[in-house]
Motif scaffolding. Structure first.
Motif, PDB file in Angstrom:
ATOM      1  N   MET A 262      67.034  30.273  75.618  1.00  0.00           N
ATOM      2  CA  MET A 262      67.057  31.160  74.458  1.00  0.00           C
ATOM      3  C   MET A 262      68.181  32.186  74.550  1.00  0.00           C
ATOM      4  O   MET A 262      68.695  32.641  73.526  1.00  0.00           O
ATOM      5  CB  MET A 262      65.702  31.855  74.306  1.00  0.00           C
ATOM      6  CG  MET A 262      64.572  30.930  73.875  1.00  0.00           C
ATOM      7  SD  MET A 262      64.915  30.037  72.333  1.00  0.00           S
ATOM      8  CE  MET A 262      65.192  31.404  71.210  1.00  0.00           C
ATOM      9  N   ASN A 263      68.576  32.558  75.771  1.00  0.00           N
ATOM     10  CA  ASN A 263      69.753  33.413  75.908  1.00  0.00           C
ATOM     11  C   ASN A 263      70.987  32.727  75.343  1.00  0.00           C
ATOM     12  O   ASN A 263      71.806  33.347  74.650  1.00  0.00           O
ATOM     13  CB  ASN A 263      69.983  33.766  77.380  1.00  0.00           C
ATOM     14  CG  ASN A 263      69.025  34.818  77.897  1.00  0.00           C
ATOM     15  OD1 ASN A 263      68.252  35.402  77.143  1.00  0.00           O
ATOM     16  ND2 ASN A 263      69.056  35.058  79.188  1.00  0.00           N
TER      17      ASN A 263
ATOM     18  N   SER B 150      70.738  32.682  71.543  1.00  0.00           N
ATOM     19  CA  SER B 150      71.033  33.980  70.927  1.00  0.00           C
ATOM     20  C   SER B 150      72.522  34.272  70.869  1.00  0.00           C
ATOM     21  O   SER B 150      72.943  35.187  70.161  1.00  0.00           O
ATOM     22  CB  SER B 150      70.312  35.103  71.690  1.00  0.00           C
ATOM     23  OG  SER B 150      70.912  35.332  72.957  1.00  0.00           O
ATOM     24  N   HIS B 151      73.332  33.514  71.619  1.00  0.00           N
ATOM     25  CA  HIS B 151      74.794  33.649  71.573  1.00  0.00           C
ATOM     26  C   HIS B 151      75.435  32.548  70.749  1.00  0.00           C
ATOM     27  O   HIS B 151      76.647  32.377  70.780  1.00  0.00           O
ATOM     28  CB  HIS B 151      75.370  33.637  72.990  1.00  0.00           C
ATOM     29  CG  HIS B 151      75.193  34.926  73.724  1.00  0.00           C
ATOM     30  ND1 HIS B 151      75.615  35.127  75.021  1.00  0.00           N
ATOM     31  CD2 HIS B 151      74.634  36.102  73.335  1.00  0.00           C
ATOM     32  CE1 HIS B 151      75.332  36.351  75.396  1.00  0.00           C
ATOM     33  NE2 HIS B 151      74.731  36.968  74.403  1.00  0.00           N
TER      34      HIS B 151
ATOM     35  N   TYR C  80      61.117  36.203  74.699  1.00  0.00           N
ATOM     36  CA  TYR C  80      61.159  35.212  73.615  1.00  0.00           C
ATOM     37  C   TYR C  80      59.814  34.567  73.307  1.00  0.00           C
ATOM     38  O   TYR C  80      59.637  34.025  72.221  1.00  0.00           O
ATOM     39  CB  TYR C  80      62.169  34.099  73.918  1.00  0.00           C
ATOM     40  CG  TYR C  80      63.573  34.573  74.118  1.00  0.00           C
ATOM     41  CD1 TYR C  80      64.349  34.993  73.042  1.00  0.00           C
ATOM     42  CD2 TYR C  80      64.152  34.619  75.388  1.00  0.00           C
ATOM     43  CE1 TYR C  80      65.655  35.442  73.225  1.00  0.00           C
ATOM     44  CE2 TYR C  80      65.458  35.065  75.576  1.00  0.00           C
ATOM     45  CZ  TYR C  80      66.196  35.477  74.492  1.00  0.00           C
ATOM     46  OH  TYR C  80      67.483  35.917  74.673  1.00  0.00           O
TER      47      TYR C  80
ATOM     48  N   TRP D 154      72.813  36.299  62.077  1.00  0.00           N
ATOM     49  CA  TRP D 154      71.650  37.137  62.368  1.00  0.00           C
ATOM     50  C   TRP D 154      72.088  38.417  63.052  1.00  0.00           C
ATOM     51  O   TRP D 154      72.741  38.400  64.092  1.00  0.00           O
ATOM     52  CB  TRP D 154      70.666  36.385  63.251  1.00  0.00           C
ATOM     53  CG  TRP D 154      69.450  37.192  63.605  1.00  0.00           C
ATOM     54  CD1 TRP D 154      69.226  37.877  64.752  1.00  0.00           C
ATOM     55  CD2 TRP D 154      68.307  37.406  62.776  1.00  0.00           C
ATOM     56  NE1 TRP D 154      68.005  38.500  64.699  1.00  0.00           N
ATOM     57  CE2 TRP D 154      67.417  38.232  63.499  1.00  0.00           C
ATOM     58  CE3 TRP D 154      67.943  36.973  61.500  1.00  0.00           C
ATOM     59  CZ2 TRP D 154      66.192  38.635  62.982  1.00  0.00           C
ATOM     60  CZ3 TRP D 154      66.725  37.375  60.978  1.00  0.00           C
ATOM     61  CH2 TRP D 154      65.861  38.194  61.718  1.00  0.00           C
ATOM     62  N   SER D 155      71.720  39.543  62.479  1.00  0.00           N
ATOM     63  CA  SER D 155      72.017  40.836  63.089  1.00  0.00           C
ATOM     64  C   SER D 155      71.029  41.857  62.548  1.00  0.00           C
ATOM     65  O   SER D 155      71.319  42.583  61.607  1.00  0.00           O
ATOM     66  CB  SER D 155      73.459  41.266  62.771  1.00  0.00           C
ATOM     67  OG  SER D 155      73.723  42.551  63.303  1.00  0.00           O
TER      68      SER D 155
ATOM     69  N   PRO E 129      66.762  40.366  68.818  1.00  0.00           N
ATOM     70  CA  PRO E 129      67.928  39.586  69.265  1.00  0.00           C
ATOM     71  C   PRO E 129      67.998  38.197  68.653  1.00  0.00           C
ATOM     72  O   PRO E 129      69.078  37.631  68.539  1.00  0.00           O
ATOM     73  CB  PRO E 129      67.750  39.516  70.782  1.00  0.00           C
ATOM     74  CG  PRO E 129      66.291  39.748  71.012  1.00  0.00           C
ATOM     75  CD  PRO E 129      65.854  40.681  69.928  1.00  0.00           C
ATOM     76  N   VAL E 130      66.843  37.621  68.286  1.00  0.00           N
ATOM     77  CA  VAL E 130      66.840  36.353  67.561  1.00  0.00           C
ATOM     78  C   VAL E 130      65.864  36.470  66.404  1.00  0.00           C
ATOM     79  O   VAL E 130      64.990  37.339  66.386  1.00  0.00           O
ATOM     80  CB  VAL E 130      66.444  35.148  68.460  1.00  0.00           C
ATOM     81  CG1 VAL E 130      67.426  34.959  69.593  1.00  0.00           C
ATOM     82  CG2 VAL E 130      65.023  35.291  68.980  1.00  0.00           C
ATOM     83  N   ASP E 131      66.022  35.583  65.446  1.00  0.00           N
ATOM     84  CA  ASP E 131      65.118  35.525  64.302  1.00  0.00           C
ATOM     85  C   ASP E 131      63.770  34.978  64.778  1.00  0.00           C
ATOM     86  O   ASP E 131      63.697  33.839  65.254  1.00  0.00           O
ATOM     87  CB  ASP E 131      65.721  34.609  63.238  1.00  0.00           C
ATOM     88  CG  ASP E 131      64.895  34.573  61.965  1.00  0.00           C
ATOM     89  OD1 ASP E 131      63.730  35.010  61.983  1.00  0.00           O
ATOM     90  OD2 ASP E 131      65.414  34.086  60.943  1.00  0.00           O
TER      91      ASP E 131
ATOM     92  N   ASP F 108      62.778  31.413  64.069  1.00  0.00           N
ATOM     93  CA  ASP F 108      63.431  30.301  64.763  1.00  0.00           C
ATOM     94  C   ASP F 108      62.604  29.800  65.944  1.00  0.00           C
ATOM     95  O   ASP F 108      62.863  28.703  66.447  1.00  0.00           O
ATOM     96  CB  ASP F 108      64.822  30.713  65.250  1.00  0.00           C
ATOM     97  CG  ASP F 108      65.818  30.817  64.104  1.00  0.00           C
ATOM     98  OD1 ASP F 108      65.607  30.152  63.078  1.00  0.00           O
ATOM     99  OD2 ASP F 108      66.806  31.566  64.233  1.00  0.00           O
TER     100      ASP F 108
END
Length: 664
Positions: free
Chosen positions: A287-288, A291-292, A324, A356-357, A362-364, A367
Motif C-alpha cells: 500500500m505504500n 500511495s505513490h 491501511y 488524490w490529495s 494518504p489513500v482513498d 480503494d
C-alpha cells in the motif's frame, strides 16, 4: 533503565561501504512477493491452522494475487507434509503460482522435503543454515569453514535430488541470522552455494537475506544489502531477496531501504504476523507503493473482507490502528482533522480532481473497500463542526449553512462528553432532529394561507396555549409575511438573517430542506424544516427558530383575542382604516378603543397604522421598480414629501437610500 551496559551493537558493517541507495527517493516498481503466512506466520500462532484452514488461507493468498507462496516446512509436522501433498495431488496450485518449501541443510530433512514436493508443477526449495557468530560459537561450536561446508553440502544434495525427483524445482539459500553474521562472510557462503548451483538467466537461483533478529538501524541494513548486491557472483542469474523481521519495529523500513539497495524480492506476511514482533507487513509495503502511484500487483481492494478472513483463520486480531487495514486508520475524531477532511472532500467534488490529495487521508478509503459514511469521520467529544456537518451530509443529505455548523458541533460534543461514548450517525441525527427540526414546545403554525396583495398577505394559524389564532402578516414573500405575523403575535422584534434551502440528496428526491437563522439580541437561533413543499419546509424552520427565543416564554407578550382582531383588521384595511371604522368593527367606543390599543400594544392607533404602511412600503421598495411617488400613494400617503419624512424618521434613511442599500 538499569543494565544497559550489558548490551552492545551486534551487527557488522560491510568491509567496503557504498551509499548508492541513498541517492534514490522512491521505489518505481514493485518487488516480487512471497507470502510466508503458511509457514513463518503459522508457526507463530498460539493455535496453528488446521489442514482445512491452511487450504482456505492458501486460496485467499491466491485471490490477493501472490505468485509465490511458502507453504510449509514438510519435515516439521504431518500437518505441513499433508497440506503440501494435498495441494499437489488435488491440483490446487494455479499454473502461474509457485509454492515454496523450507528445509534446513540437513540430509534427512532435505530428503523428506523432496518427498513432499514430488510432482509439484513448480516449487522453490528454500535451504538455510545459521551463520551468525553467536550460532557458530554457542550452538554449533563450528568454525566459519565448517559452517560454510554445511551450506555447500546441502546445496549439492538439493541439486542431486531435484534431478532425481519428478517435478519442476528452483533453489533458494538463506544465511540464517544474517544480521549477526560478518557481511563479507555471508557473501562468501552465498557465493559458495551459487558455485554449486551454477544458475543461469533462464534458471535463476534466489539468495535471501533474512533479518532473523533485527539488530541494526535500517540504513545499516541497506548498506549490507548493497554490498551483497554488488559482490554476488552470477548476479544476472540471481534474484536477491529479503526476509525482514521486526524486532526493532523497522521491518517495513528495512524492506524499503533494501529494495533501494538492490533487492528484487520480499518475503513477508499479511499484517506482519510472525514470531516475536513478527515479519515485515506486506500489506503496508504494497500500500505504500500504491500511495505513490505504483501498482503493487497485489489486490487489497476489499480490505475488510481480508481482515475478517485473516482473523477467522488465525485467531489473531488486526489492530485498530494497523496501517491501511485497521478499523480506525481512516477515522478522524479530532475536530480540526474532520473539518480539513470534509473540506478536502468537498474540494474534490467541486473540482473533479484526478489526483488524490485529501488532508489526513494518504489513500482513498474506497480503494481498499472502506466507506466514507462509516469509516472516515466518527463522532465523539473531540469532534467538531466539520465532522458533524460531514456526517449529516453523507448519511442524511443535509448541507448545513456554514454559520450553523459550529452550534450543532458543540451540541453533539456535549452529548458525547456527557455520555462518554462515541456517537453513531443515527445518534448524531437524533440530536440534530430534536434540537432543530421537531423542537416546537411553545407554539406551531397550524396552517398558512396566502394572497398576492402589494406583496404577500399571509393568514397564519398559530397554535398556542391550546388555542389556534389566525394572525395576518404582510411581507415581500411568503416566509417574510409569516415572520411578520409571528412578530405581531408575540410582539417581538428579530431579524430573519439566514435562509438557505436545497433538495434532500438522500432518500426521497422530492423532499426540500430549509435552514432559517433569526437574529435576536445579538444571538443567532436556528431552525430546520423538511417537507415536500419548499414553502412548508421554510415555515417549519422559521417556527422552530422562533420557538427557541426566550422572549416568547413571557405569556404577557401574547395579546388577547381582541387585540389580535384589531391588528388583523388594520393589516387588511390599512389604506382606508379610521378609528371610527375600527370602533364599529370591534363594537367599542372610539375613546375606549384608543385607550385599549395604547394599553395592550404600547402604541397609538395612528402609530400602528403607520407601522403597517411603512412595512408595505419596504416590501414594494425591495421588489419591483415602482417610483417612490407611486409607492407613497399606494400605501396611503398621496403627499410624497410627507411619506419621505415619516420613512426617514422610522428607518434612518430615505426610501431611495433604502432601495439602493438592498440592491448592493
Amino acid at each position: 533503565m538499569k543494565n544497559f551496559q550489558k548490551y552492545e551493537r551486534t551487527y557488522f558493517m560491510p568491509p567496503v561501504l557504498s551509499y548508492d541507495w541513498v541517492k534514490k527517493d522512491y521505489i518505481d516498481k514493485p518487488p516480487s512477493w512471497c507470502s510466508v503466512d503458511l509457514r513463518d506466520g503459522n508457526q507463530a500462532l498460539i493455535e496453528p491452522m488446521s489442514l482445512e484452514e491452511k487450504l482456505e488461507f492458501f486460496a485467499l493468498l491466491v485471490k490477493i494475487g501472490f505468485k509465490e507462496i511458502e507453504v510449509g516446512f514438510p519435515a516439521a509436522s504431518d500437518t505441513e507434509y499433508n497440506f503440501i501433498r494435498t495441494l499437489i495431488e488435488k491440483k490446487m496450485i494455479p499454473a502461474d503460482v509457485t509454492i515454496q518449501v523450507l528445509t534446513q541443510a540437513r540430509e534427512h530433512i532435505i530428503r523428506k522435503t523432496f518427498e513432499a514436493v514430488k510432482g509439484a508443477p513448480h516449487a522453490v526449495i528454500h535451504l538455510y543454515n545459521s551463520t551468525s557468530v553467536a550460532q557458530r560459537e554457542q550452538v554449533f561450536g563450528k568454525s566459519k569453514e565448517e559452517i560454510k561446508q554445511i551450506a555447500v553440502e546441502g546445496a549439492k544434495l538439493l541439486k542431486q535430488l531435484a534431478a532425481e525427483t519428478t517435478g519442476n524445482f528452483s533453489f533458494q539459500y538463506s544465511p540464517e541470522s544474517f544480521p549477526g553474521t560478518e557481511v563479507d562472510y555471508a557473501l562468501e557462503i552465498c557465493n559458495a552455494v551459487l558455485d554449486v548451483w551454477q544458475p543461469t538467466p533462464a534458471s535463476k537461483a534466489i539468495i535471501n537475506l533474512p533479518t532473523t533478529v533485527e539488530n541494526a538501524m535500517p540504513h545499516v541494513f541497506a548498506c549490507q544489502v548493497e554490498f551483497i548486491n554488488k559482490h554476488l557472483k552470477y548476479r544476472d542469474s540471481v534474484v536477491l531477496c529479503l526476509h525482514p523481521h521486526n524486532d526493532r519495529g523497522s521491518g517495513v523500513c528495512d524492506a524499503e531501504f533494501g529494495i533501494l539497495a538492490g533487492a528484487e524480492r520480499i518475503e513477508g506476511t499479511l499484517f506482519g504476523n510472525g514470531e516475536r514482533t513478527g515479519n515485515v507487513d506486506i500489506i503496508t509495503l504494497a500500500m505504500n507503493l500504491f500511495s505513490h502511484g505504483v501498482d503493487p500487483r497485489l489486490d487489497f481492494s476489499n480490505m475488510p473482507a481480508i481482515c475478517q478472513k485473516y482473523e477467522n483463520l488465525t485467531r489473531m486480531p488486526v489492530p485498530a490502528r494497523q496501517p491501511y487495514a485497521g478499523e480506525l486508520v481512516f477515522t478522524a475524531f479530532s475536530g480540526s482533522h474532520q473539518d480539513a477532511i470534509a473540506k478536502g472532500m468537498q474540494h474534490r467534488e467541486e473540482t473533479d480532481c484526478a489526483v488524490w490529495s485529501v488532508p489526513y487521508l494518504p489513500v482513498d478509503p474506497q480503494d481498499v473497500g472502506r466507506q466514507y459514511d462509516s469509516d472516515v469521520i466518527r463522532i465523539n467529544s473531540q469532534s467538531g463542526k466539520g465532522g458533524v456537518g460531514y456526517i449529516l451530509k453523507q448519511h442524511y443529505g443535509m448541507t448545513l449553512p456554514a454559520q450553523m455548523k459550529e452550534e450543532i458541533g458543540y451540541a453533539v460534543k456535549e452529548v458525547s462528553d456527557r455520555e462518554h461514548k462515541e456517537l453513531s450517525p443515527q445518534w448524531v441525527y437524533q440530536i440534530f432532529e430534536d434540537k432543530y427540526i421537531t423542537n416546537t414546545p411553545y407554539f406551531s403554525a397550524a396552517e398558512c394561507h396566502f394572497k398576492q396583495l402589494d406583496g404577500i398577505l399571509a393568514q397564519v394559524g398559530i397554535q398556542h396555549n391550546g388555542r389556534v389564532k389566525t394572525i395576518i402578516g404582510h411581507g415581500n414573500g411568503r416566509l417574510d409575511a409569516v415572520s411578520n405575523a409571528l412578530k405581531q403575535y408575540f410582539d417581538i422584534h428579530y431579524e430573519l438573517t439566514v435562509y438557505e434551502e436545497h433538495a434532500l440528496s438522500r432518500g426521497s428526491s422530492s423532499k426540500a430542506v430549509s435552514y432559517v437563522g433569526v437574529s435576536y439580541q445579538n444571538n443567532l437561533y436556528w431552525g430546520v424544516g423538511i417537507d415536500d413543499d419548499i414553502i412548508k419546509s421554510s415555515i417549519n424552520a422559521l417556527v422552530v427558530a422562533v420557538n427557541r427565543l426566550e422572549e416568547i416564554l413571557d405569556e404577557g407578550k401574547c395579546r388577547d383575542e381582541r387585540i389580535d382582531e384589531i391588528m388583523n383588521y388594520v393589516q387588511t384595511n390599512y389604506l382606508t382604516v379610521t378609528l371610527q371604522d375600527l370602533s364599529r368593527h370591534v363594537h367599542l367606543s372610539p375613546p375606549y378603543l384608543s385607550k385599549y390599543i395604547k394599553e395592550k400594544s404600547g402604541g397609538t392607533f395612528g402609530e400602528i397604522v403607520r407601522n403597517v404602511r411603512m412595512k408595505k412600503a419596504c416590501t414594494l421598495l425591495k421588489n419591483g421598480s415602482m417610483t417612490v411617488e407611486t409607492i407613497a400613494d399606494s400605501v396611503g400617503y398621496p403627499n410624497v414629501e410627507h411619506f419621505n419624512r415619516l420613512f426617514k424618521k422610522k428607518y434612518g434613511m430615505s426610501p431611495v437610500q433604502f432601495r439602493n442599500k438592498k440592491l448592493v
